[in-house]
Design a protein around this motif. Structure first.
Motif, PDB file in Angstrom:
ATOM      1  N   GLU A   1      62.383 -31.521  40.982  1.00  0.00           N
ATOM      2  CA  GLU A   1      62.779 -31.372  42.373  1.00  0.00           C
ATOM      3  C   GLU A   1      63.674 -32.529  42.781  1.00  0.00           C
ATOM      4  N   THR A   2      64.798 -32.205  43.362  1.00  0.00           N
ATOM      5  CA  THR A   2      65.711 -33.244  43.818  1.00  0.00           C
ATOM      6  C   THR A   2      65.326 -33.677  45.227  1.00  0.00           C
ATOM      7  N   PRO A   3      65.578 -34.913  45.558  1.00  0.00           N
ATOM      8  CA  PRO A   3      65.235 -35.363  46.915  1.00  0.00           C
ATOM      9  C   PRO A   3      66.109 -34.679  47.953  1.00  0.00           C
ATOM     10  N   THR A   4      65.533 -34.356  49.087  1.00  0.00           N
ATOM     11  CA  THR A   4      66.289 -33.715  50.153  1.00  0.00           C
ATOM     12  C   THR A   4      66.821 -34.763  51.116  1.00  0.00           C
ATOM     13  N   TYR A   5      67.931 -34.444  51.742  1.00  0.00           N
ATOM     14  CA  TYR A   5      68.531 -35.348  52.719  1.00  0.00           C
ATOM     15  C   TYR A   5      69.241 -34.520  53.777  1.00  0.00           C
ATOM     16  N   TYR A   6      69.435 -35.110  54.933  1.00  0.00           N
ATOM     17  CA  TYR A   6      70.104 -34.439  56.024  1.00  0.00           C
ATOM     18  C   TYR A   6      71.602 -34.723  55.963  1.00  0.00           C
ATOM     19  N   ALA A   7      72.395 -33.717  56.264  1.00  0.00           N
ATOM     20  CA  ALA A   7      73.841 -33.895  56.280  1.00  0.00           C
ATOM     21  C   ALA A   7      74.243 -34.734  57.488  1.00  0.00           C
ATOM     22  N   GLU A   8      75.324 -35.472  57.323  1.00  0.00           N
ATOM     23  CA  GLU A   8      75.840 -36.275  58.420  1.00  0.00           C
ATOM     24  C   GLU A   8      76.907 -35.486  59.157  1.00  0.00           C
ATOM     25  N   TYR A   9      77.017 -35.722  60.462  1.00  0.00           N
ATOM     26  CA  TYR A   9      78.016 -35.055  61.261  1.00  0.00           C
ATOM     27  C   TYR A   9      79.396 -35.528  60.814  1.00  0.00           C
ATOM     28  N   PRO A  10      80.382 -34.617  60.675  1.00  0.00           N
ATOM     29  CA  PRO A  10      81.702 -35.032  60.191  1.00  0.00           C
ATOM     30  C   PRO A  10      82.410 -35.964  61.175  1.00  0.00           C
ATOM     31  N   SER A  11      83.183 -36.879  60.616  1.00  0.00           N
ATOM     32  CA  SER A  11      83.935 -37.822  61.440  1.00  0.00           C
ATOM     33  C   SER A  11      85.108 -37.095  62.121  1.00  0.00           C
ATOM     34  N   GLN A  12      85.763 -37.799  63.025  1.00  0.00           N
ATOM     35  CA  GLN A  12      86.910 -37.204  63.731  1.00  0.00           C
ATOM     36  C   GLN A  12      88.006 -36.813  62.743  1.00  0.00           C
ATOM     37  N   GLU A  13      88.250 -37.640  61.735  1.00  0.00           N
ATOM     38  CA  GLU A  13      89.271 -37.323  60.731  1.00  0.00           C
ATOM     39  C   GLU A  13      88.898 -36.070  59.948  1.00  0.00           C
TER      40      GLU A  13
ATOM     41  N   GLN B   1      86.983 -33.635  61.022  1.00  0.00           N
ATOM     42  CA  GLN B   1      87.089 -32.506  61.938  1.00  0.00           C
ATOM     43  C   GLN B   1      88.539 -32.059  62.074  1.00  0.00           C
ATOM     44  N   ARG B   2      89.470 -33.018  62.155  1.00  0.00           N
ATOM     45  CA  ARG B   2      90.887 -32.665  62.229  1.00  0.00           C
ATOM     46  C   ARG B   2      91.345 -31.967  60.964  1.00  0.00           C
ATOM     47  N   ARG B   3      90.871 -32.461  59.810  1.00  0.00           N
ATOM     48  CA  ARG B   3      91.241 -31.845  58.543  1.00  0.00           C
ATOM     49  C   ARG B   3      90.713 -30.416  58.455  1.00  0.00           C
ATOM     50  N   TYR B   4      89.461 -30.201  58.908  1.00  0.00           N
ATOM     51  CA  TYR B   4      88.885 -28.851  58.909  1.00  0.00           C
ATOM     52  C   TYR B   4      89.673 -27.912  59.819  1.00  0.00           C
ATOM     53  N   ALA B   5      90.073 -28.399  60.982  1.00  0.00           N
ATOM     54  CA  ALA B   5      90.854 -27.582  61.911  1.00  0.00           C
ATOM     55  C   ALA B   5      92.207 -27.230  61.292  1.00  0.00           C
ATOM     56  N   PHE B   6      92.823 -28.190  60.618  1.00  0.00           N
ATOM     57  CA  PHE B   6      94.114 -27.935  59.971  1.00  0.00           C
ATOM     58  C   PHE B   6      93.958 -26.900  58.859  1.00  0.00           C
ATOM     59  N   GLN B   7      92.919 -27.040  58.042  1.00  0.00           N
ATOM     60  CA  GLN B   7      92.683 -26.065  56.975  1.00  0.00           C
ATOM     61  C   GLN B   7      92.410 -24.678  57.546  1.00  0.00           C
ATOM     62  N   GLY B   8      91.697 -24.598  58.659  1.00  0.00           N
ATOM     63  CA  GLY B   8      91.438 -23.311  59.297  1.00  0.00           C
ATOM     64  C   GLY B   8      92.708 -22.676  59.819  1.00  0.00           C
ATOM     65  N   ALA B   9      93.611 -23.500  60.389  1.00  0.00           N
ATOM     66  CA  ALA B   9      94.875 -22.978  60.892  1.00  0.00           C
ATOM     67  C   ALA B   9      95.734 -22.451  59.746  1.00  0.00           C
TER      68      ALA B   9
END
Length: 59
Positions: free
Chosen positions: A17-29, A31-39
């Motif tokens: 079993e691998t240890p579980t961890y919580y994801a971190e909220y994406p940084s502003q950079e 988020q901008r990259r995700y928006a650009f990829q979506g566009a």
């Protein structure tokens, strides 16, 4: 690896079993990259749909 044996001598192997961890909220950079990829993805899909419609109306 964790292995058990039942009464009939059959082995059961279990993956570690691998240890579980919580994801971190994406940084502003990020988020901008995700928006650009979506566009870009939206433009690509729109172009493909319009090309398909143009090709089907010709024939």
């Amino acid at each position: 690896m964790y292995t058990t044996v039942n009464q009939e001598g059959i082995l059961n192997n279990y993956a570690p079993e691998t240890p579980t961890y919580y994801a971190e909220y994406p940084s502003q950079e990020q988020q901008r990259r995700y928006a650009f990829q979506g566009a870009i993805a939206t433009l690509l899909v729109s172009f493909l749909v319009l090309t398909t419609l143009a090709a089907s109306s010709i024939g």
